[in-house]
Scaffold this motif. Sequence first.
Motif, mmCIF file in Angstrom:
data_model
loop_
_atom_site.group_PDB
_atom_site.id
_atom_site.type_symbol
_atom_site.label_atom_id
_atom_site.label_comp_id
_atom_site.label_asym_id
_atom_site.label_seq_id
_atom_site.Cartn_x
_atom_site.Cartn_y
_atom_site.Cartn_z
ATOM 1 N N SER A 1 0.803 -1.218 0.000
ATOM 2 C CA SER A 1 0.000 0.000 0.000
ATOM 3 C C SER A 1 0.835 1.267 0.000
ATOM 4 O O SER A 1 0.350 2.341 -0.326
ATOM 5 C CB SER A 1 -0.932 0.011 1.218
ATOM 6 O OG SER A 1 -0.174 0.046 2.403
ATOM 7 N N TRP B 1 -0.810 4.928 -3.589
ATOM 8 C CA TRP B 1 -1.763 5.194 -2.514
ATOM 9 C C TRP B 1 -1.451 6.520 -1.843
ATOM 10 O O TRP B 1 -2.348 7.300 -1.559
ATOM 11 C CB TRP B 1 -1.684 4.064 -1.473
ATOM 12 C CG TRP B 1 -2.569 2.911 -1.776
ATOM 13 C CD1 TRP B 1 -2.381 1.972 -2.734
ATOM 14 C CD2 TRP B 1 -3.792 2.593 -1.127
ATOM 15 N NE1 TRP B 1 -3.423 1.071 -2.715
ATOM 16 C CE2 TRP B 1 -4.284 1.424 -1.736
ATOM 17 C CE3 TRP B 1 -4.501 3.165 -0.075
ATOM 18 C CZ2 TRP B 1 -5.474 0.823 -1.329
ATOM 19 C CZ3 TRP B 1 -5.679 2.566 0.331
ATOM 20 C CH2 TRP B 1 -6.163 1.416 -0.289
ATOM 21 N N LEU C 1 -11.462 1.249 -0.302
ATOM 22 C CA LEU C 1 -10.280 2.025 0.075
ATOM 23 C C LEU C 1 -9.931 1.863 1.550
ATOM 24 O O LEU C 1 -9.224 2.690 2.091
ATOM 25 C CB LEU C 1 -10.523 3.515 -0.213
ATOM 26 C CG LEU C 1 -9.663 4.206 -1.279
ATOM 27 C CD1 LEU C 1 -10.028 5.674 -1.409
ATOM 28 C CD2 LEU C 1 -8.178 4.059 -0.977
#
Length: 264
Positions: free
Chosen positions: A35, A84, A236
């Motif tokens: 991430s 991200w 998300l």
Amino acid sequence: AAVAELFVCGRRALGGRRKIRILRSWMASLQRQDSSARDDAPSAKKCRKLLPSLKTKKPQDLVLVIGTGVSAAVAPQVPALKSWKGLIQALLDAANDFDLLEEEENKRFQKSLREDKNLVHVAHDLIQKLSPRTSNVRSTFFKDCLYEVFDDLESKMDDVGKHLLQSVLKLMENGTLVLTTNFDNLVEIYGAHQGTQLESLDLTDEKKVLEWAQEKRRLSVLHIHGVYTNPSGIVLHPLGYQNVLRNTEVMENPTLTIDTRMAL
């Protein structure tokens, strides 16, 4: 030819980047994305040769999996498409532009980004902050910020990126199924510009996902983490990923479809 072209362009775009995060029950052969993906520029490393097995494949034998590297190559000036961290920062900037965060709240989120804390949880906290309930109705703050982040993507595509999307469109028109982990709709925008209407699908529409898996919606892009034009389908945060993985009824048919094709 389109397969070879896309593979070469995709490798160039992804050089030096970590692999995109794919739902493990769908694409067990692909690594899970970190991430905290890097924001550094694409590497100029020499492209790998086309896999011999791909040379014998026809478009209808393929499932094309589009991740961060493709969007970053198509619109390299949009930080939200690169990682991200870039996306969360863009959402924070939009929230501040709309005066949705107190100064201390903004500092807390910025500190989390700087310290590279678990970005999935940072995203979750930010979405919760932008989605307050008033009289049992969720506000549109999160939607407003998403639209601000992904506004006017068409004007931000560069020529090399359009060439890459042209290869994607050729494959789709010849039977390749396309799914993506990206929230943007760059493929659909390019298709419309070329006179081909492509539909954006997400996992909230079980009927259409089934039809995609049955190859009845080949001119559709399946966004397995959602698409910004439908904020309710955006995945998300940790609970969102867990819900997707647990929804075996929705995932079963796409999984079977992918098992019968080669993932590119």
